[in-house]
Motif scaffolding. Structure first.
Motif, PDB file in Angstrom:
ATOM      1  N   PHE A   1      57.115  29.144  42.739  1.00  0.00           N
ATOM      2  CA  PHE A   1      57.860  28.027  43.302  1.00  0.00           C
ATOM      3  C   PHE A   1      58.373  28.443  44.667  1.00  0.00           C
ATOM      4  CE2 PHE A   1      60.991  30.372  40.792  1.00  0.00           C
ATOM      5  CZ  PHE A   1      62.089  30.462  41.640  1.00  0.00           C
ATOM      6  N   THR A   2      58.851  27.494  45.431  1.00  0.00           N
ATOM      7  CA  THR A   2      59.412  27.782  46.746  1.00  0.00           C
ATOM      8  C   THR A   2      60.863  27.359  46.809  1.00  0.00           C
ATOM      9  OG1 THR A   2      58.723  25.660  47.665  1.00  0.00           O
ATOM     10  CG2 THR A   2      57.184  27.497  47.915  1.00  0.00           C
ATOM     11  N   PHE A   3      61.583  27.944  47.750  1.00  0.00           N
ATOM     12  CA  PHE A   3      62.927  27.493  48.067  1.00  0.00           C
ATOM     13  C   PHE A   3      63.133  27.655  49.571  1.00  0.00           C
ATOM     14  CE2 PHE A   3      63.591  32.003  47.147  1.00  0.00           C
ATOM     15  CZ  PHE A   3      64.477  32.414  48.144  1.00  0.00           C
ATOM     16  N   GLU A   4      64.111  26.974  50.077  1.00  0.00           N
ATOM     17  CA  GLU A   4      64.399  26.967  51.511  1.00  0.00           C
ATOM     18  C   GLU A   4      65.727  27.655  51.782  1.00  0.00           C
ATOM     19  OE1 GLU A   4      63.341  25.764  55.437  1.00  0.00           O
ATOM     20  OE2 GLU A   4      62.218  25.310  53.610  1.00  0.00           O
ATOM     21  N   VAL A   5      65.741  28.527  52.794  1.00  0.00           N
ATOM     22  CA  VAL A   5      67.000  29.109  53.253  1.00  0.00           C
ATOM     23  C   VAL A   5      67.379  28.349  54.511  1.00  0.00           C
ATOM     24  CG1 VAL A   5      68.137  31.160  54.184  1.00  0.00           C
ATOM     25  CG2 VAL A   5      66.570  31.370  52.239  1.00  0.00           C
TER      26      VAL A   5
ATOM     27  N   ALA B   1      65.744  34.199  37.369  1.00  0.00           N
ATOM     28  CA  ALA B   1      64.914  33.258  36.614  1.00  0.00           C
ATOM     29  C   ALA B   1      65.192  33.425  35.126  1.00  0.00           C
ATOM     30  CB  ALA B   1      63.441  33.505  36.905  1.00  0.00           C
ATOM     31  N   TRP B   2      65.331  32.304  34.440  1.00  0.00           N
ATOM     32  CA  TRP B   2      65.539  32.299  32.997  1.00  0.00           C
ATOM     33  C   TRP B   2      64.297  31.715  32.348  1.00  0.00           C
ATOM     34  CZ3 TRP B   2      69.309  31.758  36.546  1.00  0.00           C
ATOM     35  CH2 TRP B   2      70.499  32.465  36.360  1.00  0.00           C
ATOM     36  N   PHE B   3      63.877  32.346  31.255  1.00  0.00           N
ATOM     37  CA  PHE B   3      62.662  31.948  30.564  1.00  0.00           C
ATOM     38  C   PHE B   3      62.970  31.498  29.136  1.00  0.00           C
ATOM     39  CE2 PHE B   3      61.448  34.494  34.116  1.00  0.00           C
ATOM     40  CZ  PHE B   3      60.299  33.880  34.580  1.00  0.00           C
ATOM     41  N   THR B   4      61.983  30.897  28.499  1.00  0.00           N
ATOM     42  CA  THR B   4      62.161  30.343  27.157  1.00  0.00           C
ATOM     43  C   THR B   4      62.014  31.378  26.050  1.00  0.00           C
ATOM     44  OG1 THR B   4      59.826  29.711  27.107  1.00  0.00           O
ATOM     45  CG2 THR B   4      61.418  28.020  27.832  1.00  0.00           C
ATOM     46  N   GLU B   5      61.547  32.569  26.391  1.00  0.00           N
ATOM     47  CA  GLU B   5      61.338  33.639  25.400  1.00  0.00           C
ATOM     48  C   GLU B   5      61.907  34.940  25.942  1.00  0.00           C
ATOM     49  OE1 GLU B   5      59.768  33.135  22.402  1.00  0.00           O
ATOM     50  OE2 GLU B   5      59.456  31.028  22.919  1.00  0.00           O
ATOM     51  N   ASP B   6      62.243  35.874  25.060  1.00  0.00           N
ATOM     52  CA  ASP B   6      62.651  37.214  25.489  1.00  0.00           C
ATOM     53  C   ASP B   6      61.472  37.879  26.194  1.00  0.00           C
ATOM     54  OD1 ASP B   6      65.114  36.815  24.346  1.00  0.00           O
ATOM     55  OD2 ASP B   6      64.807  38.212  22.688  1.00  0.00           O
TER      56      ASP B   6
ATOM     57  N   ARG C   1      64.715  27.805  34.224  1.00  0.00           N
ATOM     58  CA  ARG C   1      65.486  27.464  35.426  1.00  0.00           C
ATOM     59  C   ARG C   1      65.542  28.685  36.328  1.00  0.00           C
ATOM     60  NH1 ARG C   1      71.245  28.798  35.418  1.00  0.00           N
ATOM     61  NH2 ARG C   1      71.760  29.910  33.499  1.00  0.00           N
ATOM     62  N   SER C   2      65.988  28.470  37.563  1.00  0.00           N
ATOM     63  CA  SER C   2      66.076  29.570  38.517  1.00  0.00           C
ATOM     64  C   SER C   2      67.231  29.343  39.486  1.00  0.00           C
ATOM     65  CB  SER C   2      64.767  29.703  39.302  1.00  0.00           C
ATOM     66  OG  SER C   2      64.573  28.566  40.118  1.00  0.00           O
ATOM     67  N   VAL C   3      67.658  30.452  40.085  1.00  0.00           N
ATOM     68  CA  VAL C   3      68.631  30.422  41.173  1.00  0.00           C
ATOM     69  C   VAL C   3      68.076  31.346  42.247  1.00  0.00           C
ATOM     70  CG1 VAL C   3      70.981  31.022  41.902  1.00  0.00           C
ATOM     71  CG2 VAL C   3      70.611  29.997  39.655  1.00  0.00           C
TER      72      VAL C   3
ATOM     73  N   THR D   1      58.525  31.942  49.020  1.00  0.00           N
ATOM     74  CA  THR D   1      57.741  31.720  47.810  1.00  0.00           C
ATOM     75  C   THR D   1      58.110  32.771  46.774  1.00  0.00           C
ATOM     76  OG1 THR D   1      55.910  30.790  49.072  1.00  0.00           O
ATOM     77  CG2 THR D   1      55.412  31.557  46.832  1.00  0.00           C
ATOM     78  N   VAL D   2      58.406  32.309  45.581  1.00  0.00           N
ATOM     79  CA  VAL D   2      58.719  33.179  44.456  1.00  0.00           C
ATOM     80  C   VAL D   2      57.523  33.127  43.507  1.00  0.00           C
ATOM     81  CG1 VAL D   2      60.249  33.561  42.485  1.00  0.00           C
ATOM     82  CG2 VAL D   2      61.187  32.705  44.658  1.00  0.00           C
ATOM     83  N   THR D   3      56.973  34.280  43.204  1.00  0.00           N
ATOM     84  CA  THR D   3      55.851  34.366  42.260  1.00  0.00           C
ATOM     85  C   THR D   3      56.308  35.236  41.099  1.00  0.00           C
ATOM     86  OG1 THR D   3      54.302  34.242  44.105  1.00  0.00           O
ATOM     87  CG2 THR D   3      53.425  35.013  41.984  1.00  0.00           C
ATOM     88  N   TRP D   4      56.152  34.715  39.894  1.00  0.00           N
ATOM     89  CA  TRP D   4      56.572  35.474  38.708  1.00  0.00           C
ATOM     90  C   TRP D   4      55.402  35.654  37.751  1.00  0.00           C
ATOM     91  CZ3 TRP D   4      55.991  32.636  34.269  1.00  0.00           C
ATOM     92  CH2 TRP D   4      56.011  31.240  34.388  1.00  0.00           C
ATOM     93  N   ALA D   5      55.412  36.801  37.098  1.00  0.00           N
ATOM     94  CA  ALA D   5      54.420  37.109  36.063  1.00  0.00           C
ATOM     95  C   ALA D   5      55.182  37.834  34.966  1.00  0.00           C
ATOM     96  CB  ALA D   5      53.307  37.981  36.615  1.00  0.00           C
ATOM     97  N   VAL D   6      55.189  37.257  33.779  1.00  0.00           N
ATOM     98  CA  VAL D   6      55.980  37.826  32.696  1.00  0.00           C
ATOM     99  C   VAL D   6      55.147  38.003  31.434  1.00  0.00           C
ATOM    100  CG1 VAL D   6      58.143  36.863  33.576  1.00  0.00           C
ATOM    101  CG2 VAL D   6      56.827  35.559  31.908  1.00  0.00           C
ATOM    102  N   THR D   7      55.609  38.945  30.631  1.00  0.00           N
ATOM    103  CA  THR D   7      55.049  39.151  29.301  1.00  0.00           C
ATOM    104  C   THR D   7      56.207  39.029  28.326  1.00  0.00           C
ATOM    105  OG1 THR D   7      53.373  40.655  30.158  1.00  0.00           O
ATOM    106  CG2 THR D   7      53.824  40.762  27.791  1.00  0.00           C
ATOM    107  N   SER D   8      56.066  38.138  27.373  1.00  0.00           N
ATOM    108  CA  SER D   8      57.124  37.971  26.375  1.00  0.00           C
ATOM    109  C   SER D   8      57.021  39.102  25.348  1.00  0.00           C
ATOM    110  CB  SER D   8      57.026  36.603  25.692  1.00  0.00           C
ATOM    111  OG  SER D   8      55.769  36.427  25.092  1.00  0.00           O
ATOM    112  N   VAL D   9      58.081  39.294  24.586  1.00  0.00           N
ATOM    113  CA  VAL D   9      58.088  40.397  23.624  1.00  0.00           C
ATOM    114  C   VAL D   9      56.991  40.255  22.568  1.00  0.00           C
ATOM    115  CG1 VAL D   9      60.491  41.054  23.986  1.00  0.00           C
ATOM    116  CG2 VAL D   9      59.933  39.341  22.255  1.00  0.00           C
ATOM    117  N   ASP D  10      56.450  39.050  22.401  1.00  0.00           N
ATOM    118  CA  ASP D  10      55.333  38.890  21.465  1.00  0.00           C
ATOM    119  C   ASP D  10      53.986  39.114  22.161  1.00  0.00           C
ATOM    120  OD1 ASP D  10      55.038  36.574  22.914  1.00  0.00           O
ATOM    121  OD2 ASP D  10      55.265  35.210  21.229  1.00  0.00           O
TER     122      ASP D  10
END
Length: 123
Positions: free
Chosen positions: A117-121, A47-52, A30-32, A100-109
């Motif tokens: 994703f996009t959002f509107e102000v 942004a909240w992710f499914t893994e650490d 999810r995101s805010v 536009t929000v662009t995320w790139a993550v690496t989980s602890v594993d």
């Protein structure tokens, strides 16, 4: 015990051990602001992710407004000290428009994932 029984038993034990090491990737939960949502004057994107997450290798970039928008995030992406699945970045002055929000993550594993994703102000 026969050789066949021993071999089958060993294969079963190995399969059970490998089942517990299945690879997982961090996916956006999810995101805010919410994806495709409308907000007034946000000061950060969360942004909240499914893994650490591994903080040194996880980023959020925010651009906008519009498709040719400039980078508006402060470059201060960090995880929440109380929740390694929670990634935050500050943003400078969100004028009305689409971001536009662009995320790139690496989980602890060490598994990598990315998305956007996009959002509107609103005005």
């Amino acid at each position: 015990m026969t050789y066949r029984t021993v071999a089958a038993s060993a294969a079963f034990v190995i399969a059970l051990g490998l089942a517990g090491t299945a690879a997982a990737h961090a996916h956006l939960k999810r995101s805010v602001p919410t994806a495709s949502g409308t907000v007034a004057g946000p000061t950060q994107v969360e942004a909240w992710f499914t893994e650490d997450l591994e903080p040194k290798f996880s980023t959020i970039t925010v651009t906008g407004p519009g498709p040719n928008g400039k980078k508006v995030d402060k470059g201060d992406t960090h995880t929440d000290p109380a929740d390694a699945k929670h990634l935050i970045v500050g943003i400078d002055g969100a004028a009305p428009g689409t971001y536009t929000v662009t995320w790139a993550v690496t989980s602890v594993d060490t598994h990598k994932s990315n998305g956007s994703f996009t959002f509107e102000v609103q005005k």
